[in-house]
Design a protein around this motif. Structure first.
Motif, short mmCIF file in Angstrom:
data_model
loop_
_atom_site.label_atom_id
_atom_site.label_comp_id
_atom_site.label_asym_id
_atom_site.label_seq_id
_atom_site.Cartn_x
_atom_site.Cartn_y
_atom_site.Cartn_z
N UNK A 212 43.54 35.73 27.82
CA UNK A 212 44.19 37.01 29.02
C UNK A 212 42.89 37.48 29.51
N UNK A 213 43.14 37.60 30.91
CA UNK A 213 41.86 37.99 31.62
C UNK A 213 42.15 39.55 31.89
N UNK A 214 40.81 40.06 32.29
CA UNK A 214 40.72 41.47 32.35
C UNK A 214 41.02 41.70 34.05
N UNK A 215 41.70 42.64 34.22
CA UNK A 215 41.89 43.05 35.80
C UNK A 215 40.85 43.98 36.14
N UNK A 216 39.98 43.68 37.41
CA UNK A 216 39.21 44.56 37.38
C UNK A 216 39.02 45.23 38.89
N UNK A 217 40.03 44.82 39.78
CA UNK A 217 40.21 45.31 41.12
C UNK A 217 41.91 45.47 41.46
N UNK A 218 42.21 46.50 41.79
CA UNK A 218 43.58 46.94 42.35
C UNK A 218 43.43 46.65 43.70
N UNK A 219 44.29 45.81 44.37
CA UNK A 219 44.06 45.57 45.86
C UNK A 219 45.62 45.69 46.60
N UNK A 220 45.72 46.20 47.79
CA UNK A 220 46.75 46.18 48.45
C UNK A 220 47.38 45.18 48.59
#
Length: 766
Positions: A212-220
């Protein structure tokens, strides 16, 4: 040594015991205290050894089945010059293949085979004569050209190719060089007519599935940024290599045939041919994809594609440009149809075909190196290669091309993905990564535990929690947040399934308490980390009479801390003892430190084997147990600096251990410190054949947890450390890898089978 399960000792003990007169047996039980029985059992042990030897007489005649002591006798029959006894695997392979080697002596096939058979590594052999720049003459024939740049043999390189520059100096180099008259020694003196370069890939690659990867960046928009690593670190992704490939007989060696770090250019290497397979797909009326309304249109499209027979397109953009000039361009350039052309026109001899999966999750060459899927049913099993691409994601800002759902930067293990209507929790990745030998979670060669579990953890859920008396089996490599505390342990085991590496993230302290005066705890195969705030695994007792008789950590990683992909701090996870522990056993694990908490906390005996304890926080101590007897073997310990304390114990017995920090043992009269290294200023008992560390600079290839060379000795490490262990291997956690003996054995056999006049040169690539 593994104990035989033949019950011979018990059988012979009972047999001999029955032969004794009953009078003596009764006296031994009533007055002798069992001394006679113990003597009979020792005789039974020797009888069992003789029986096993008799049973194996027939097996010992065959080198594949023979015991290690019998291999030299078989070697005499075929006249083999044996390598060091420290490398028993190479001895057996050498004897088994002696005739094979001699029949093919001097060929590249045998020289490459020696790398796998004698050293147990993957590699390839390059004749440097073919890489010399020179003027060609009429007897040379047609010059072969480089696969990537078209550089002819002995000719000038195309310096516009960035990928060719990245391959310079390696086994796939397409540049040509002037001769170097120095004797070859690694990277120096490599080029010459008589020189052979042996490129050795020593590190093992492990596949992780369902991570399960980790989310590092919230993009539009629909795309979001992730790291393959569940802790959020940047890590290099590796190709799996081909450990089954035999030297020189498996065809031409390509980059994906060896365990190399994957580059963006290699992953994005997609070449296409519009051959018969593509035309057959166009004419297939039952195919999936955008329909072509009539048969006449399908014939027209197929005839247009026939014009491209034999052409090799370097990328999808080149193919699209040429298709726009064909009469059927309005049909061929439709996105859905063009995606089908990419899917069916991809050639096997390219990085994308070898490393990325199709819809089924595999490649035409075997298992894929990396892949991405969702656990929900709305999506296919794996995002296919024609929906994937590579890009530079240093700032997470690259806009994905049209039709692409997955963008990967393999050098740092980052990716962008369009999750569609699926949740982030359902996202799973598959990748290959180098692990530090048989150390830590996900290690190579971890011994499985076949005992039946009482509870199961799966898909990030803890089920019925942590049992007080029982075993938990974690069935996958998902991420688990805040494992349940258990304050009243009796006998508890929490282990990962074979081949899995679950990540346990602590938002709070994980408290495991003894509920009795002889509680037992085992943690096996777990990776435990945290974010933002330091956390600990705490062993504690419910009362004054509650303690641990034994606590064991096997193949575990308690994250030593570091920096994530966004530059944020990843705190360390320490092991805290808040009760009395009779014996604490650390095997094949990576820890950030062990310390006591509370006035009644103590560890009577600490055993550390084949492990790494890396303390990074200034002022912290790797092992801070002032009243403990420490027995440590084949381990590496680091303090924040050489002038800070790494070990503070009462008594120490150390062997084959590397300590990059001060060692303080208050009892300097008892214990020993043999075949170990420590800085000046340490207080150790009876040092024997031990080394003093200098300033520590250049000792390790990398100190960053997550790097392929994490705490591996560098090539510039002093010989007294790199070959200073009791078995002639390196000191520290990788002592059992026995790399010096394997390297010496390989050099011995290379000299035996290399053609006269050739100069072999061993180059350690990773």
């Amino acid at each position: 040594m593994t104990t035989a399960r033949d019950n011979y000792p018990e059988y012979f003990a009972e047999k001999l015991w029955e032969w004794l007169p009953a009078h003596y047996r009764d006296l031994d039980q009533s007055e002798g205290g069992g001394a006679l029985r113990a003597f009979i059992e020792s005789l039974a042990d020797q009888a069992a050894l003789l029986k096993r030897s008799q049973d194996r007489l027939w097996d010992d005649a065959f080198v594949e089945l023979a015991s290690d002591w019998a291999v030299p006798y078989i070697a005499q029959l075929v006249g083999t010059r044996l390598v060091s006894a420290q490398n028993p695997r190479a001895r057996r392979a050498d004897v088994a293949k002696t005739i094979y080697y001699r029949r093919r002596a001097g060929t590249l096939s045998v020289l490459e085979q020696l790398i796998a058979d004698i050293a147990g590594w993957q590699g390839t052999v390059i004749e440097e004569m073919g890489r010399l720049a020179r003027m060609r003459h009429g007897l040379d024939g047609t010059a072969l050209q480089g696969r990537l740049t078209g550089t002819p043999e002995g000719g000038l390189a195309d310096l516009r190719s960035s990928r060719s520059a990245l391959l310079g100096g390696g086994p796939f180099d397409e540049f040509n060089y002037t001769p170097d008259m120095r004797r070859p020694n690694g990277e120096t003196g490599r080029r010459g007519i008589a020189k052979l370069s042996f490129h050795l890939y020593r590190l093992g690659v492990v596949e992780f599935r369902g991570v399960q990867p980790r989310r590092m960046k919230r993009l539009a928009g629909a795309f979001q940024g992730f790291t393959f690593d569940p802790s959020g670190r940047d890590l290099a992704l590796f190709s799996p290599g081909d450990a089954t490939r035999t030297g020189g007989e498996g065809g031409t060696i390509r980059e994906w045939s060896l365990p190399l770090p994957i580059s963006c250019s290699l992953l994005g290497d997609a070449r296409y041919r519009m051959d018969q397979r593509v035309r057959a797909w166009i004419m297939d009326e039952s195919r999936q994809g955008a329909p072509i309304p009539s048969r006449d249109q399908r014939l027209a499209v197929a005839n247009d594609l026939r014009r491209l027979e034999g052409e090799l397109f370097a990328d999808a953009a080149s193919l699209r440009r040429l298709l726009t000039g064909l009469p059927s361009a309005p049909i061929l350039t439709q996105e859905s149809l063009f995606a089908g052309l990419l899917l069916h026109g991809l050639v096997e001899e390219c990085g994308s075909a070898a490393l990325l999966p199709d819809e089924t999750g595999d490649t035409t060459m075997g298992a894929a190196s990396l892949g991405l899927s969702f656990t929900s049913v709305e999506r296919p099993p794996m995002i296919p290669r024609h929906r994937s691409c590579s890009a530079n994601l240093d700032d997470w800002s690259d806009a994905p091309p049209a039709g692409v759902e997955w963008v990967v930067q393999p050098e740092k293990g980052r990716f962008l993905v369009n999750r569609g209507g699926n949740s982030f929790a359902s996202l799973r990745v598959r990748y290959h990564q180098v692990v530090p030998a048989s150390v830590g979670a996900g290690a190579l060669g971890r011994e499985p535990d076949d005992s039946a579990p009482s509870l199961l953890w799966n898909s990030g859920a803890f089920g019925d929690g942590t049992p007080a008396d029982g075993a938990v089996l974690i069935q996958d490599s998902a991420s688990y947040v805040n494992p349940p505390d258990q304050p009243a342990l009796v006998r508890c085991q929490v282990r990962a399934a074979e081949g899995e590496r679950p990540y346990l993230r602590l938002n709070n302290f994980w408290r495991l308490g003894a509920g009795t005066n002889n509680a037992e705890l085992t943690l096996d195969g777990l990776w435990i980390g945290t974010r933002s705030v330091p956390r600990s695994v705490v062993l504690q007792g419910m009362g004054t009479d509650a303690n641990f008789e034994r606590a064991t950590l096997r193949y575990c990683t308690l994250d030593p801390g570091g920096i994530d992909a966004n530059g944020g701090t990843l705190p360390a996870v320490t092991l805290v003892i808040d009760c009395f522990v009779e014996e604490l056993l650390i095997e094949n694990s990576i820890l950030a430190g062990i310390r006591l908490q509370g006035s009644d906390a103590a560890v009577s005996r600490l055993i550390v084997r084949d492990s790494i304890i890396h303390s990074r926080t200034p002022g912290s101590v790797a092992i801070d147990l002032a009243t403990t007897h420490l027995c440590i073997q084949r381990s590496t310990l680091l303090a924040p600096s050489l002038s800070e304390t790494a070990i503070n114990v009462e008594r120490i017995h150390a062997e084959d251990t590397l300590v990059a920090g001060l060692v303080h043992a208050s009892d300097s009269q008892n214990g020993c410190f043999r075949f170990c290294a420590r800085p000046a200023g340490s207080t150790v008992p009876h040092p024997y054949r031990s080394q003093l560390l200098g300033d520590g600079g250049g000792l390790f290839a990398s100190r960053r947890f997550g790097d392929p060379h994490y705490l591996r000795l560098s090539d510039t490490a002093p010989v007294g450390i790199s070959r200073g262990a009791s078995n002639g291997s390196e000191m520290g956690a990788f002592c059992r890898e026995n790399e010096p003996a394997r390297l010496d054995s390989l050099q011995t056999k290379i000299r035996e089978f290399t053609p006269f006049g050739r100069l072999p040169n061993l180059i350690r690539e990773n």
